[in-house]
Write a protein that holds these residues in place. Structure first.
Motif, short mmCIF file in Angstrom:
data_model
loop_
_atom_site.label_atom_id
_atom_site.label_comp_id
_atom_site.label_asym_id
_atom_site.label_seq_id
_atom_site.Cartn_x
_atom_site.Cartn_y
_atom_site.Cartn_z
N ILE A 106 46.75 14.63 118.04
CA ILE A 106 47.13 15.34 117.04
C ILE A 106 46.39 15.08 115.70
N ARG A 107 46.66 13.75 115.84
CA ARG A 107 46.52 13.07 114.39
C ARG A 107 44.86 12.62 113.92
N GLN A 108 43.96 12.01 115.26
CA GLN A 108 42.43 11.94 114.97
C GLN A 108 42.05 13.34 115.17
N LYS A 109 42.36 14.20 115.66
CA LYS A 109 41.97 15.95 116.36
C LYS A 109 41.91 16.49 114.45
N THR A 110 43.37 17.26 114.42
CA THR A 110 43.29 17.42 113.15
C THR A 110 43.52 17.26 112.45
N ARG A 143 46.98 11.25 101.23
CA ARG A 143 46.29 11.42 102.93
C ARG A 143 47.50 11.18 103.93
N LEU A 144 48.47 10.62 103.56
CA LEU A 144 49.17 10.86 103.94
C LEU A 144 50.54 11.99 104.46
N PHE A 145 50.31 12.39 103.06
CA PHE A 145 50.82 13.99 102.88
C PHE A 145 49.52 15.27 104.21
N GLY A 146 48.37 14.88 103.87
CA GLY A 146 47.38 15.96 104.40
C GLY A 146 47.88 15.82 105.84
N GLU A 147 48.27 14.32 106.78
CA GLU A 147 48.11 14.08 107.69
C GLU A 147 49.35 14.45 107.94
N TYR A 148 50.63 14.09 107.74
CA TYR A 148 52.22 14.96 107.89
C TYR A 148 51.55 16.73 108.26
N ILE A 149 50.55 17.26 107.40
CA ILE A 149 50.68 19.04 107.42
C ILE A 149 50.12 19.00 108.16
N GLY A 150 48.44 18.49 108.77
CA GLY A 150 48.23 18.47 110.09
C GLY A 150 49.10 18.13 111.48
N ILE A 151 49.34 17.02 111.06
CA ILE A 151 50.49 17.49 112.24
C ILE A 151 50.83 18.60 112.81
N ALA A 152 51.95 19.11 111.40
CA ALA A 152 52.78 20.08 112.02
C ALA A 152 51.67 21.46 111.95
N PHE A 153 50.78 20.99 111.75
CA PHE A 153 49.56 22.71 111.70
C PHE A 153 49.41 22.12 112.91
N GLN A 154 49.35 21.62 114.07
CA GLN A 154 49.02 21.64 115.37
C GLN A 154 49.93 21.41 116.46
N LEU A 169 51.06 23.61 97.07
CA LEU A 169 51.41 23.27 97.72
C LEU A 169 52.27 23.53 98.87
N LEU A 170 53.62 23.62 98.18
CA LEU A 170 54.89 24.20 98.95
C LEU A 170 55.15 25.48 99.47
N THR A 171 54.59 26.48 99.19
CA THR A 171 53.92 27.40 99.49
C THR A 171 52.78 27.73 101.31
N MET A 172 52.00 26.21 100.83
CA MET A 172 51.26 26.31 102.03
C MET A 172 51.75 25.68 102.88
N ILE A 173 52.31 24.82 102.53
CA ILE A 173 53.48 24.08 103.80
C ILE A 173 54.37 24.99 104.52
N ASP A 174 54.77 25.67 103.74
CA ASP A 174 55.42 27.15 104.38
C ASP A 174 54.75 27.44 105.73
N TYR A 175 54.23 28.08 105.13
CA TYR A 175 52.46 29.10 105.69
C TYR A 175 51.95 28.82 106.77
N VAL A 176 51.92 26.92 106.85
CA VAL A 176 51.40 26.64 108.14
C VAL A 176 52.42 26.55 108.91
N VAL A 177 53.73 26.58 109.30
CA VAL A 177 54.72 26.23 109.87
C VAL A 177 55.42 27.60 110.52
N GLU A 178 55.25 28.66 108.83
CA GLU A 178 56.02 29.91 109.46
C GLU A 178 54.58 31.41 110.07
N ARG A 179 53.87 30.94 110.10
CA ARG A 179 52.38 31.41 109.96
C ARG A 179 52.33 32.24 111.86
N LYS A 180 52.42 33.59 111.74
CA LYS A 180 52.20 33.95 112.83
C LYS A 180 50.72 34.13 113.75
N LYS A 181 49.60 33.28 113.38
CA LYS A 181 49.10 33.54 114.20
C LYS A 181 48.19 31.79 113.77
#
Length: 325
Positions: free
Chosen positions: A170-174, A200-211, A313-325
């Motif tokens: 998921i790190r590589q794919k997403t 880059r590392l910040f984005g990687e962590y968000i991307g992993i949480a997103f997937q 960006l803080l709101t974006m991080i919350d959105y990534v883990v709280e979104r409904k779809k």
């Protein structure tokens, strides 16, 4: 106000200008290609990736911005769109975000060529403007996305994905593309290598949480009122199942593997697998992991002073883990 509109507020003008610049980046003298790219622009999604580029660029530079930032966002969106077009061909998918896919309307051969065209346009946009730092960041992302897809295909055949391999996939794919967005945002406004790597590392962590959140949807009832089990039907080994397999008896493990391998189209059996994963801490463990990555991203973000860009960006991080779809 929609959450994405709230996130966009500090970069509203830049996002509006980006629309035209993105269309311009896809322009060609071939009428068929122009028809197809016009169709692509009309069915755009939330455009989260350009938003990451703009917000990071403005946060690390105290509100500064330039043409390189627009080009970086356009490169990301061109490459991302190319991968989606190719993915639809590989997956034999006829729909994308509720619209017909390119391969459904124009067939596979044209869809593959359109994907190639968008990929080359993205790379040339950097080369033609001597944005070699941006080119390097996006090229790394393209290489890693390909490797991640192939690693998943290889491991899926044997259903032997460990937790470490899952996170690498998921790190590589997403996550690598979101990492590129944040790195490019910082690089576009002249940030040094240390800061580019940090973003880059910040984005990687968000991307992993997103997937991880996406993988949870298959087991949770948030999205459509009932679990879908699509990942199980497709024999995809995601974290809830991997954790459960690693922490159950040999007898239950054999039953789970047999269910995923040989009974994945049996609705009753799939439902039983989902329930077993829930009952054996698979979802609770996966949710904790998602929040661990969210917190890692927050730790990096909190090294920056408060600003409207950081707030988005803080709101974006919350959105990534709280979104409904």
């Amino acid at each position: 106000m929609k959450i994405t509109e709230h996130i966009q507020q500090p970069i509203y003008k830049e996002m509006a200008a980006f629309e035209d610049k993105f269309k311009e980046a896809m322009a060609t003298k071939v009428p068929l290609l122009n028809r197809i790219t016009h169709y692509i622009v009309r069915r755009k999604g939330k455009q989260m990736r350009p938003m990451f580029v703009f917000l990071v660029a403005k946060m690390v530079s105290n509100g500064n911005f330039n043409e390189r930032t627009y080009r970086g966002a356009a490169v990301i969106e061109l490459i991302h769109t190319a991968t989606l077009v190719h993915d639809d061909v590989v997956d034999d998918s006829n729909k994308r975000r509720g619209f017909f896919s390119i391969n459904a309307l124009w067939k596979n051969k044209i869809a593959v060529l359109v994907g190639d065209f968008l990929l080359s346009k993205g790379l040339l946009l950097s080369i033609d403007n001597d944005d070699f730092d941006i080119l390097k960041l996006i090229s790394i992302a393209v290489r890693e996305m390909s490797e991640g897809e192939l690693l998943q295909i290889e491991k899926a055949r044997r259903l032997d994905i460990t937790e470490d391999v899952y996170f690498e996939i998921i790190r590589q794919k997403t996550a690598t593309l979101i990492a590129a967005c944040c790195g490019i945002g910082a690089a576009s406004v002249g940030a040094n290598k240390e800061e580019v790597d940090k973003m880059r590392l910040f984005g990687e962590y968000i991307g992993i949480a997103f997937q991880i959140k996406d993988d949870l949807f298959d087991y949770s009832e948030e999205q459509i009122g009932k679990p879908t089990g699509i990942d199980i039907k497709e024999q995809k080994m995601t974290l809830p199942l991997i954790h459960t397999l690693n922490n159950c008896s040999d007898k239950d493990r054999k039953w789970l593997i047999n269910s995923v391998k040989n009974h994945n189209t049996n609705k009753k059996r799939v439902k039983e697998v989902i329930q077993f994963v829930k009952d054996n801490n698979g979802l609770a463990y996966t949710t904790k992991k998602m929040h661990d990555y969210k917190n890692k991203a927050l730790d990096i973000l909190n090294t920056y002073p408060d600003s409207e860009y950081k707030e988005s960006l803080l709101t974006m991080i919350d959105y990534v883990v709280e979104r409904k779809k």
